[in-house]
Scaffold this active site. Structure first.
Site, PDB file in Angstrom:
ATOM      1  N   ASP A  85       0.864  -1.183   0.000  1.00  0.00           N
ATOM      2  CA  ASP A  85       0.000   0.000   0.000  1.00  0.00           C
ATOM      3  C   ASP A  85       0.899   1.232   0.000  1.00  0.00           C
ATOM      4  O   ASP A  85       1.477   1.590   1.018  1.00  0.00           O
ATOM      5  CB  ASP A  85      -0.904  -0.028   1.240  1.00  0.00           C
ATOM      6  CG  ASP A  85      -1.674   1.268   1.450  1.00  0.00           C
ATOM      7  OD1 ASP A  85      -1.820   2.041   0.480  1.00  0.00           O
ATOM      8  OD2 ASP A  85      -2.136   1.499   2.591  1.00  0.00           O
ATOM      9  N   ASN A 137       0.506   8.531   0.344  1.00  0.00           N
ATOM     10  CA  ASN A 137       1.184   9.823   0.220  1.00  0.00           C
ATOM     11  C   ASN A 137       2.331   9.979   1.214  1.00  0.00           C
ATOM     12  O   ASN A 137       3.350  10.596   0.902  1.00  0.00           O
ATOM     13  CB  ASN A 137       0.174  10.948   0.425  1.00  0.00           C
ATOM     14  CG  ASN A 137      -0.838  11.009  -0.691  1.00  0.00           C
ATOM     15  OD1 ASN A 137      -0.506  11.311  -1.817  1.00  0.00           O
ATOM     16  ND2 ASN A 137      -2.094  10.709  -0.375  1.00  0.00           N
ATOM     17  N   LYS A 191       3.218   0.796   3.197  1.00  0.00           N
ATOM     18  CA  LYS A 191       3.028  -0.346   4.091  1.00  0.00           C
ATOM     19  C   LYS A 191       3.018  -1.616   3.247  1.00  0.00           C
ATOM     20  O   LYS A 191       2.498  -1.621   2.131  1.00  0.00           O
ATOM     21  CB  LYS A 191       1.709  -0.204   4.859  1.00  0.00           C
ATOM     22  CG  LYS A 191       1.634   1.058   5.686  1.00  0.00           C
ATOM     23  CD  LYS A 191       0.273   1.247   6.312  1.00  0.00           C
ATOM     24  CE  LYS A 191       0.042   0.304   7.467  1.00  0.00           C
ATOM     25  NZ  LYS A 191      -1.237   0.575   8.171  1.00  0.00           N
ATOM     26  N   TYR A 240     -19.151   5.015  -9.106  1.00  0.00           N
ATOM     27  CA  TYR A 240     -18.535   6.301  -9.451  1.00  0.00           C
ATOM     28  C   TYR A 240     -18.949   6.677 -10.872  1.00  0.00           C
ATOM     29  O   TYR A 240     -19.080   5.808 -11.738  1.00  0.00           O
ATOM     30  CB  TYR A 240     -17.019   6.161  -9.372  1.00  0.00           C
ATOM     31  CG  TYR A 240     -16.319   7.247  -8.570  1.00  0.00           C
ATOM     32  CD1 TYR A 240     -16.820   7.673  -7.347  1.00  0.00           C
ATOM     33  CD2 TYR A 240     -15.135   7.814  -9.022  1.00  0.00           C
ATOM     34  CE1 TYR A 240     -16.157   8.644  -6.606  1.00  0.00           C
ATOM     35  CE2 TYR A 240     -14.455   8.772  -8.285  1.00  0.00           C
ATOM     36  CZ  TYR A 240     -14.983   9.190  -7.083  1.00  0.00           C
ATOM     37  OH  TYR A 240     -14.334  10.149  -6.355  1.00  0.00           O
ATOM     38  N   ASP A 265      -6.699   3.367  -3.489  1.00  0.00           N
ATOM     39  CA  ASP A 265      -6.751   3.075  -2.053  1.00  0.00           C
ATOM     40  C   ASP A 265      -8.188   2.916  -1.577  1.00  0.00           C
ATOM     41  O   ASP A 265      -8.502   2.017  -0.770  1.00  0.00           O
ATOM     42  CB  ASP A 265      -6.031   4.149  -1.251  1.00  0.00           C
ATOM     43  CG  ASP A 265      -6.504   5.564  -1.553  1.00  0.00           C
ATOM     44  OD1 ASP A 265      -7.219   5.787  -2.551  1.00  0.00           O
ATOM     45  OD2 ASP A 265      -6.154   6.477  -0.768  1.00  0.00           O
ATOM     46  N   THR A 274      -6.375  28.467  22.434  1.00  0.00           N
ATOM     47  CA  THR A 274      -6.228  28.353  20.981  1.00  0.00           C
ATOM     48  C   THR A 274      -5.811  26.955  20.534  1.00  0.00           C
ATOM     49  O   THR A 274      -6.351  26.416  19.565  1.00  0.00           O
ATOM     50  CB  THR A 274      -5.216  29.402  20.473  1.00  0.00           C
ATOM     51  OG1 THR A 274      -5.710  30.700  20.794  1.00  0.00           O
ATOM     52  CG2 THR A 274      -5.034  29.296  18.964  1.00  0.00           C
TER      53      THR A 274
END
Length: 240
Positions: free
Chosen positions: A6, A9, A13, A90, A99, A173
């Site tokens: 795999d 970015n 792995k 899709y 992925d 913050t």
């Protein structure tokens, strides 16, 4: 013998699988791809390699070059209209990330119920898979660390918030940044899950480097799954 890789970015792995169980695994930074050759020297010779790559053409070429003399066959997973019991809805099936496709195949092998497949890494992907194995669609958003980094690099006064913690109503913050980035991730996941929440056995399958950070605060049924993409790659390799 199946060797699943795999290439993401940030990290690459890998794991070896003998058809019944995992044998070995490892991880390295994508920028250190040359070190994959040392790992490959320890793999059984003549194994079938299956790769999911979203790190670009140079990484794909590097993997092919490093492994060509060591392994019998190298296959790159490419999204199609259907594979391993999953149908790809899709608009242009080939444009789905490899992925995400691998994770959906792994999810289908994991359970036959409707599920939300969440990969929490550099980016967070949130994909709907119905009980019939149809991928209905999903989201891509910056991952938790990428959100924090974007605030630090694109504003004059906001820090990277290394020390912040999650709070319902932050009063400093750093906590506000950490909590805001986490709430954005959690909100996307929980809103998408609402689309299948009424279906019997519906759950969220959560994987990736930031999975445990999200899991600590999710308010939906979920299951942490290690290496869901690698699991999907093994399932795909078994179908070839």
């Amino acid at each position: 013998m199946i060797i699943a890789i795999d290439a993401g970015n940030s990290r690459i792995k890998w794991a070896t699988h003998d058809g019944g169980r995992w044998l070995d695994s490892g991880v390295l930074a994508t920028s250190d791809i040359a070190w994959l050759a040392e790992a490959a020297d320890e793999w059984p010779a003549g194994g079938d390699v299956v790769v999911c790559n979203v790190a670009g053409a140079a990484v794909a070429a590097g993997i092919s070059s490093l492994l060509a003399a060591r392994q019998a066959r190298i296959s790159f997973l490419r999204p199609t209209a259907a594979a391993c019991g999953v149908r790809n809805s899709y608009d242009l099936p080939a444009q789905l990330g490899a992925d995400r496709w691998a994770a959906l195949i792994g999810a289908r092998a994991q359970c036959g119920c409707a599920c939300l497949v969440v990969c929490a890494g550099t980016a967070t992907t949130v994909d709907l898979l119905d009980a019939g194995g149809v991928f209905r669609g999903g989201l891509i958003l910056p991952g938790f660390d990428l959100m924090r980094a974007a605030l630090a690099s694109n504003t004059a006064l906001l820090p990277l918030a290394e020390e912040g913690v999650f709070r319902a109503a932050p009063r400093n913050t750093s906590d506000a940044i950490v909590s805001g980035c986490l709430q954005a991730q959690l909100g996307a996941v929980e809103r998408m899950f609402a689309g299948i929440a009424s279906e019997a056995g519906a759950q969220c399958l959560l994987t990736g480097g930031a999975a445990e950070r999200l899991a600590a605060h999710l308010r939906i049924p979920f299951l942490l799954v290690d290496n869901l993409i690698l699991r999907g790659l093994v399932r795909y390799a078994e179908s070839l």
